[in-house]
Scaffold this motif. Structure first.
Motif, PDB file in Angstrom:
ATOM      1  N   LYS A 123       3.545  -5.314   6.272  1.00 42.89           N
ATOM      2  CA  LYS A 123       2.335  -4.057   5.790  1.00 42.89           C
ATOM      3  C   LYS A 123       3.211  -3.207   5.007  1.00 42.89           C
ATOM      4  O   LYS A 123       2.530  -2.737   3.778  1.00 42.89           O
ATOM      5  CB  LYS A 123       1.769  -3.489   7.025  1.00 42.89           C
ATOM      6  CG  LYS A 123       0.826  -2.377   6.613  1.00 42.89           C
ATOM      7  CD  LYS A 123       0.039  -1.797   7.824  1.00 42.89           C
ATOM      8  CE  LYS A 123      -0.850  -0.674   7.245  1.00 42.89           C
ATOM      9  NZ  LYS A 123      -1.627  -0.084   8.337  1.00 42.89           N
ATOM     10  N   GLN A 124       4.597  -2.546   5.112  1.00 42.85           N
ATOM     11  CA  GLN A 124       5.187  -1.949   4.339  1.00 42.85           C
ATOM     12  C   GLN A 124       5.519  -2.515   3.071  1.00 42.85           C
ATOM     13  O   GLN A 124       5.398  -1.817   2.232  1.00 42.85           O
ATOM     14  CB  GLN A 124       6.510  -1.381   5.025  1.00 42.85           C
ATOM     15  CG  GLN A 124       6.312  -0.701   6.129  1.00 42.85           C
ATOM     16  CD  GLN A 124       7.668  -0.337   6.903  1.00 42.85           C
ATOM     17  OE1 GLN A 124       8.664  -0.708   6.357  1.00 42.85           O
ATOM     18  NE2 GLN A 124       7.586   0.377   8.102  1.00 42.85           N
ATOM     19  N   GLU A 125       5.733  -3.654   3.013  1.00 47.35           N
ATOM     20  CA  GLU A 125       6.064  -4.354   1.638  1.00 47.35           C
ATOM     21  C   GLU A 125       4.545  -4.445   0.920  1.00 47.35           C
ATOM     22  O   GLU A 125       4.802  -4.196  -0.283  1.00 47.35           O
ATOM     23  CB  GLU A 125       6.528  -5.941   1.982  1.00 47.35           C
ATOM     24  CG  GLU A 125       6.889  -6.700   0.765  1.00 47.35           C
ATOM     25  CD  GLU A 125       7.436  -7.795   1.006  1.00 47.35           C
ATOM     26  OE1 GLU A 125       7.619  -8.913   0.141  1.00 47.35           O
ATOM     27  OE2 GLU A 125       7.667  -8.388   2.401  1.00 47.35           O
ATOM     28  N   VAL A 127       2.196  -2.382   1.038  1.00 50.58           N
ATOM     29  CA  VAL A 127       1.818  -1.179   0.484  1.00 50.58           C
ATOM     30  C   VAL A 127       2.619  -0.887  -0.684  1.00 50.58           C
ATOM     31  O   VAL A 127       2.159  -0.081  -1.724  1.00 50.58           O
ATOM     32  CB  VAL A 127       1.942  -0.104   1.658  1.00 50.58           C
ATOM     33  CG1 VAL A 127       1.990   1.289   1.191  1.00 50.58           C
ATOM     34  CG2 VAL A 127       1.202  -0.498   2.842  1.00 50.58           C
ATOM     35  N   ALA A 128       3.745  -1.226  -0.635  1.00 48.66           N
ATOM     36  CA  ALA A 128       4.739  -1.181  -1.883  1.00 48.66           C
ATOM     37  C   ALA A 128       4.429  -1.857  -3.024  1.00 48.66           C
ATOM     38  O   ALA A 128       4.182  -1.086  -4.152  1.00 48.66           O
ATOM     39  CB  ALA A 128       6.193  -1.087  -1.726  1.00 48.66           C
ATOM     40  N   SER A 129       3.873  -3.007  -2.896  1.00 45.29           N
ATOM     41  CA  SER A 129       3.462  -3.841  -3.768  1.00 45.29           C
ATOM     42  C   SER A 129       2.155  -3.336  -4.446  1.00 45.29           C
ATOM     43  O   SER A 129       1.856  -3.522  -5.549  1.00 45.29           O
ATOM     44  CB  SER A 129       3.288  -5.383  -3.293  1.00 45.29           C
ATOM     45  OG  SER A 129       4.566  -5.827  -2.856  1.00 45.29           O
ATOM     46  N   SER A 130       1.012  -2.909  -3.598  1.00 42.06           N
ATOM     47  CA  SER A 130      -0.024  -2.402  -3.782  1.00 42.06           C
ATOM     48  C   SER A 130       0.012  -1.191  -4.976  1.00 42.06           C
ATOM     49  O   SER A 130      -0.369  -1.191  -5.848  1.00 42.06           O
ATOM     50  CB  SER A 130      -0.836  -1.950  -2.581  1.00 42.06           C
ATOM     51  OG  SER A 130      -2.186  -1.423  -2.912  1.00 42.06           O
ATOM     52  N   ALA A 131       1.107  -0.345  -4.610  1.00 42.75           N
ATOM     53  CA  ALA A 131       1.210   0.745  -5.429  1.00 42.75           C
ATOM     54  C   ALA A 131       1.785   0.532  -6.776  1.00 42.75           C
ATOM     55  O   ALA A 131       1.338   0.672  -7.891  1.00 42.75           O
ATOM     56  CB  ALA A 131       2.271   1.803  -4.795  1.00 42.75           C
ATOM     57  N   LEU A 132       2.706  -0.658  -6.688  1.00 48.92           N
ATOM     58  CA  LEU A 132       3.420  -1.139  -7.998  1.00 48.92           C
ATOM     59  C   LEU A 132       2.300  -1.783  -8.934  1.00 48.92           C
ATOM     60  O   LEU A 132       2.130  -1.391 -10.171  1.00 48.92           O
ATOM     61  CB  LEU A 132       4.220  -2.208  -7.718  1.00 48.92           C
ATOM     62  CG  LEU A 132       5.093  -2.989  -8.988  1.00 48.92           C
ATOM     63  CD1 LEU A 132       5.635  -1.930  -9.977  1.00 48.92           C
ATOM     64  CD2 LEU A 132       5.865  -3.864  -8.356  1.00 48.92           C
ATOM     65  N   THR A 178      -3.319  -8.064  -3.670  1.00 45.11           N
ATOM     66  CA  THR A 178      -2.498  -7.316  -2.530  1.00 45.11           C
ATOM     67  C   THR A 178      -3.481  -6.525  -1.633  1.00 45.11           C
ATOM     68  O   THR A 178      -3.140  -6.474  -0.340  1.00 45.11           O
ATOM     69  CB  THR A 178      -1.772  -6.306  -3.576  1.00 45.11           C
ATOM     70  OG1 THR A 178      -0.930  -7.027  -4.387  1.00 45.11           O
ATOM     71  CG2 THR A 178      -0.701  -5.572  -2.424  1.00 45.11           C
TER      72      THR A 178
END
Length: 388
Positions: A123-125, A127-132, A178
């Motif tokens: 989930k953390q990964e 979330v970061a990918s979603s922001a990118l 994502t």
């Protein structure tokens, strides 16, 4: 002198014979009367009775119908209304079990949790990918807007416009993918905690913490962690002989006796299963029983007295039956004739039987005190003195 004595002896002998004859006459008369009476009796026995002699008055029994309720005694078992073996929805190691056997649970209560560290990292990964991807999408929007303005002024070419449009669509797709993956991980994290599907009681705990359970392939290891049963209400499952099927309907009243429960529980037939047990030739019927406080435990033995609706039957006193028990018959009287009527019966009580076939209301039956040596159709004179 001698002559005188001789004459006196002769006179004495004559007197003695006279006395003997006098005593003999009553005895002879007695034997004559006895012989006469015996002859009269022999004559009476040899003389046939008059064809018009009256027979003793005999009371006929008129067949009638009666509304009766005959209870049916059956046995059964108390079962939980619902029973579920709960396993994990995602595979992994069982990290925490929140319940013990005997615990009462409500719908939605947590039962156990599968190890979810990997899911949280995913989930953390995401979330970061979603922001990118969101940032790339915003950049693609800005570039597409700029190229569109230049194209409208005739400065940008069609190829530049198409490239900007494709980049915007790619960025939007990455954001959507994502978002979908993030939703899947959130759902997996939620599914890592198994919850009670309905209010019930924990009746089994199959494994302890630390056991790995696979949910992919059936038969690999344990597939369930705990068992939940809904015991309010409970269900009594009855095995009823198939011969009673015409008398059992939905709503038929039932009085239930359960081991350990002093009171008789009133219920009814709520379910009639269409399946017939081939081995016992019995039907499966069920009664729902309220179980506040869980006093009634699933698995208990139960007895039931089922009360079908009243129905008309032909009842006949046992005293009128003739013949062997496996082939009973009665004598019917109709228009001066006697007929043998074979019956199909079943027990009703100690004094009466229920006639299933062979008799109808209004027929008249002779008592057993009447003759039994008759043919199937024997004529009878009106002078035999039968009464209703």
């Amino acid at each position: 002198m001698h002559n005188a004595l001789l004459q006196e002896g002769i006179q004495l002998r004559l007197i003695s014979k006279s006395i003997f004859l006098v005593l003999l006459l009553p005895i002879a008369a007695f034997h004559i009367d006895k012989a006469t009476a015996s002859a009269e009796n022999d004559l009476t026995e040899q003389t046939p009775p008059s064809a018009h002699a009256q027979l003793p008055q005999l009371a006929l029994h008129t067949v009638t119908t009666k509304n009766v309720v005959k209870s049916i005694l059956v046995t059964g078992t108390i079962m939980a209304a619902k029973s579920s073996n709960i396993g994990p929805m995602i595979e992994g190691t069982i990290e925490k079990i929140y319940v013990r056997v005997g615990d009462r649970v409500n719908a939605g209560d947590a039962l156990f949790r599968t190890r979810d560290v990997v899911l949280k990292l995913q989930k953390q990964e995401l979330v970061a990918s979603s922001a990118l991807y969101a940032a790339e999408h915003r950049k693609a929007q800005i570039e597409f807007k700029r190229v569109s303005n230049l194209r409208n002024k005739g400065v940008a070419s069609e190829a530049q416009y198409d490239t900007a449009a494709a980049a915007l669509e790619t960025a939007r797709a990455r954001v959507d993918i994502t978002k979908s993956k993030l939703a899947q991980v959130d759902q997996s994290l939620e599914d890592a905690i198994a919850r009670a599907p309905y209010p019930g009681v924990i009746t089994e705990r199959f494994v302890d913490e630390g056991v790995f359970i696979s949910s992919r392939v059936s038969g690999m290891g344990n597939s369930a962690v705990v068992q939940v049963k809904k015991a309010d209400p409970v269900v009594a499952v009855w095995s009823i002989p198939a011969k009673y099927l015409p008398e059992i309907t939905l709503g038929t009243k039932v009085g239930i006796h359960i081991d350990g429960i002093p009171d008789v529980i009133e219920s009814e037939i709520h379910i009639i299963n269409d399946r017939i047990d081939i081995g016992s030739r019995s039907i499966d019927a069920r009664s729902v029983i309220n179980n506040d406080g869980y006093k009634i435990k699933p698995g208990l033995f139960a007895r039931a007295e089922i009360f079908p609706k009243p129905h008309k039957v032909v009842l006949l006193p046992r005293s009128l039956l003739r013949g062997p028990p496996n082939d009973p018959y009665v004598l019917l009287y109709d228009n001066g004739k006697i007929q043998i009527r074979h019956l199909t019966i079943r027990d009703h009580n100690a004094d009466s039987v229920e006639v299933l076939s062979g008799l109808e209301a209004g027929m008249r039956v002779l008592p057993r005190s009447h003759r039994t040596d008759v043919s199937d159709d024997l004529g009878m004179t009106s002078q035999e003195g039968l009464e209703n």
